[in-house]
Design a protein around this motif. Structure first.
Motif, PDB file in Angstrom:
ATOM      1  N   ASN A   1      -2.877   1.614  -8.240  1.00  0.00           N
ATOM      2  CA  ASN A   1      -4.329   1.745  -8.203  1.00  0.00           C
ATOM      3  C   ASN A   1      -4.690   2.662  -7.041  1.00  0.00           C
ATOM      4  OD1 ASN A   1      -4.538  -0.113 -10.282  1.00  0.00           O
ATOM      5  ND2 ASN A   1      -5.092  -1.825  -8.956  1.00  0.00           N
ATOM      6  N   TYR A   2      -5.276   3.795  -7.350  1.00  0.00           N
ATOM      7  CA  TYR A   2      -5.691   4.712  -6.299  1.00  0.00           C
ATOM      8  C   TYR A   2      -6.991   4.234  -5.655  1.00  0.00           C
ATOM      9  CZ  TYR A   2      -2.303   8.282  -7.664  1.00  0.00           C
ATOM     10  OH  TYR A   2      -1.144   8.975  -7.920  1.00  0.00           O
ATOM     11  N   ASP A   3      -7.111   4.511  -4.354  1.00  0.00           N
ATOM     12  CA  ASP A   3      -8.358   4.216  -3.659  1.00  0.00           C
ATOM     13  C   ASP A   3      -9.468   5.132  -4.165  1.00  0.00           C
ATOM     14  OD1 ASP A   3      -7.143   2.291  -2.086  1.00  0.00           O
ATOM     15  OD2 ASP A   3      -6.739   3.675  -0.417  1.00  0.00           O
ATOM     16  N   ASP A   4     -10.713   4.642  -4.094  1.00  0.00           N
ATOM     17  CA  ASP A   4     -11.870   5.465  -4.407  1.00  0.00           C
ATOM     18  C   ASP A   4     -11.890   6.678  -3.477  1.00  0.00           C
ATOM     19  OD1 ASP A   4     -12.655   3.673  -6.355  1.00  0.00           O
ATOM     20  OD2 ASP A   4     -13.971   2.554  -4.999  1.00  0.00           O
TER      21      ASP A   4
ATOM     22  N   THR B   1      -3.296  11.216  -0.968  1.00  0.00           N
ATOM     23  CA  THR B   1      -4.141  10.135  -1.460  1.00  0.00           C
ATOM     24  C   THR B   1      -3.436   8.816  -1.152  1.00  0.00           C
ATOM     25  OG1 THR B   1      -3.131  10.363  -3.650  1.00  0.00           O
ATOM     26  CG2 THR B   1      -5.249  11.443  -3.319  1.00  0.00           C
ATOM     27  N   GLY B   2      -4.126   7.719  -1.375  1.00  0.00           N
ATOM     28  CA  GLY B   2      -3.537   6.419  -1.099  1.00  0.00           C
ATOM     29  C   GLY B   2      -4.008   5.374  -2.085  1.00  0.00           C
ATOM     30  N   GLY B   3      -3.488   4.174  -1.928  1.00  0.00           N
ATOM     31  CA  GLY B   3      -3.883   3.093  -2.809  1.00  0.00           C
ATOM     32  C   GLY B   3      -2.963   1.906  -2.678  1.00  0.00           C
ATOM     33  N   LYS B   4      -2.952   1.078  -3.713  1.00  0.00           N
ATOM     34  CA  LYS B   4      -2.138  -0.137  -3.730  1.00  0.00           C
ATOM     35  C   LYS B   4      -1.160  -0.077  -4.906  1.00  0.00           C
ATOM     36  CE  LYS B   4      -5.481  -3.204  -1.477  1.00  0.00           C
ATOM     37  NZ  LYS B   4      -6.363  -2.108  -1.022  1.00  0.00           N
TER      38      LYS B   4
ATOM     39  N   GLU C   1       0.842  -1.184   0.000  1.00  0.00           N
ATOM     40  CA  GLU C   1       0.000   0.000   0.000  1.00  0.00           C
ATOM     41  C   GLU C   1       0.883   1.243   0.000  1.00  0.00           C
ATOM     42  OE1 GLU C   1      -3.551  -0.342   2.700  1.00  0.00           O
ATOM     43  OE2 GLU C   1      -2.481  -2.162   3.333  1.00  0.00           O
TER      44      GLU C   1
ATOM     45  N   SER D   1     -10.799   8.319  -6.216  1.00  0.00           N
ATOM     46  CA  SER D   1      -9.916   8.681  -7.318  1.00  0.00           C
ATOM     47  C   SER D   1     -10.051   7.675  -8.455  1.00  0.00           C
ATOM     48  CB  SER D   1      -8.456   8.712  -6.856  1.00  0.00           C
ATOM     49  OG  SER D   1      -7.593   8.905  -7.954  1.00  0.00           O
TER      50      SER D   1
ATOM     51  N   ARG E   1      -5.199   5.565 -12.538  1.00  0.00           N
ATOM     52  CA  ARG E   1      -4.396   4.349 -12.635  1.00  0.00           C
ATOM     53  C   ARG E   1      -3.077   4.717 -13.308  1.00  0.00           C
ATOM     54  NH1 ARG E   1      -7.873   3.159  -9.823  1.00  0.00           N
ATOM     55  NH2 ARG E   1      -9.311   1.396  -9.863  1.00  0.00           N
TER      56      ARG E   1
END
Length: 222
Positions: free
Chosen positions: A89-92, A74-77, A63, A94, A97
Motif C-alpha cells: 500500500n503506497y502512502d498518499d 516513494t514509501g508505504g506499508k 514499512e 499515490s 496498490r
C-alpha cells in the motif's frame, strides 16, 4: 487482463516504475550486483542458513521506501504471508496498490480503478515468496558475503528471462534488509524495509485480488 513473460518486459517507463512495489536495490553501493559478485557463485552454508531463516518467517509486515530506476522515491506499508502472498500500500497521494494472492500479482490504481494482472509464477517475486528458498536449486545468480551484508541474487533465464531478484540480509541477525528486482533491460527498482514485525496474523481480505474489477477474468463476467 494482461500477462507478461518474462515479467513486465516491454513495459512503458511509467509501468516499469511500478516494479518498485516488488523490488529493492542494493543501497550500499551504486555498482551493479553483477559487477561485484561472480555469476552463478556457489552458495555457502552460511548463505543457505540465512535463506532457511528467511524461509521460516511465514508472515511479516512493516514499512518500505522505494527507489525507482530514475531515482524517484516513494514509501508505504507492506504485508507478506508465505507462500505466495504480498501486499504493498503506497502512502498518499499515490493511488497504487500491489497484491499477490498466491496465484497472480495484481497492480492497481485506486484512483483510476484499473488493474493489471500477471501470473506470480512468471515473476521473480515468486522466489521471494517461495515456501523455501533453496540455493542448491539452480536459481543462484550470485552470492556475496561481507562482514555487514550477505547478498543473494536469484533468477531463472527460462522462466524470467534476464530478470532477477537480489536479496540483502544482515549476516548477524539473518534479517532481510532490502531486495532488488532487475528487469530485462537491466533497470533496478529498489525497496528498503524497516519497522518490520514477524509472526503477525492477517485477515484473508488483505491479500484478496479484486478479480471482479479486472476485465478478462472469469469473476469479472459473473
Amino acid at each position: 487482463m494482461r500477462n507478461s513473460d518474462p515479467f513486465l518486459s516491454g513495459l512503458t517507463m511509467t509501468r516499469r516504475d511500478l516494479l518498485g512495489a516488488f523490488a529493492v536495490a542494493a543501497m550500499a553501493s551504486a555498482i551493479p550486483f553483477g559487477a561485484r559478485a561472480q555469476a552463478a557463485a556457489p552458495a555457502s552454508g552460511t548463505a543457505q542458513a540465512i535463506a532457511d531463516h528467511f524461509s521460516g518467517v511465514t508472515t511479516m509486515q512493516g514499512e518500505f521506501v522505494q527507489f525507482g530506476p530514475r531515482g524517484e522515491q516513494t514509501g508505504g506499508k507492506f504485508f507478506i504471508q508465505r507462500p505466495g502472498k504480498l501486499r504493498f500500500n503506497y502512502d498518499d497521494p499515490s493511488p497504487m496498490r500491489v497484491i499477490a494472492d498466491g496465484k497472480n500479482v495484481a497492480i492497481g490504481n485506486t484512483k483510476l480503478k484499473t488493474w493489471d494482472l500477471y501470473p506470480l509464477s512468471k515473476t521473480p517475486l515468486s522466489l521471494l515468496l517461495a515456501q523455501r528458498i533453496d540455493l542448491s536449486a539452480g536459481m543462484v545468480k550470485g552470492v556475496k558475503e561481507e562482514s555487514d551484508l550477505t547478498t543473494i541474487a536469484l533468477g531463472n533465464n527460462t522462466v524470467f528471462g534476464n530478470s532477477t531478484i537480489t536479496m540483502m540480509f544482515d549476516p548477524k541477525t539473518y534479517d532481510l534488509r532490502q531486495w532488488t528486482i532487475t528487469d530485462n533491460q537491466g533497470k533496478d527498482t529498489s525497496v528498503m524495509i524497516f519497522n518490520v514485525k514477524t509472526g503477525v496474523q492477517f485477515d484473508d481480505r488483505v491479500f484478496r485480488v479484486p478479480y471482479e474489477s479486472i476485465p478478462g477474468t472469469p469473476q469479472s463476467r459473473d
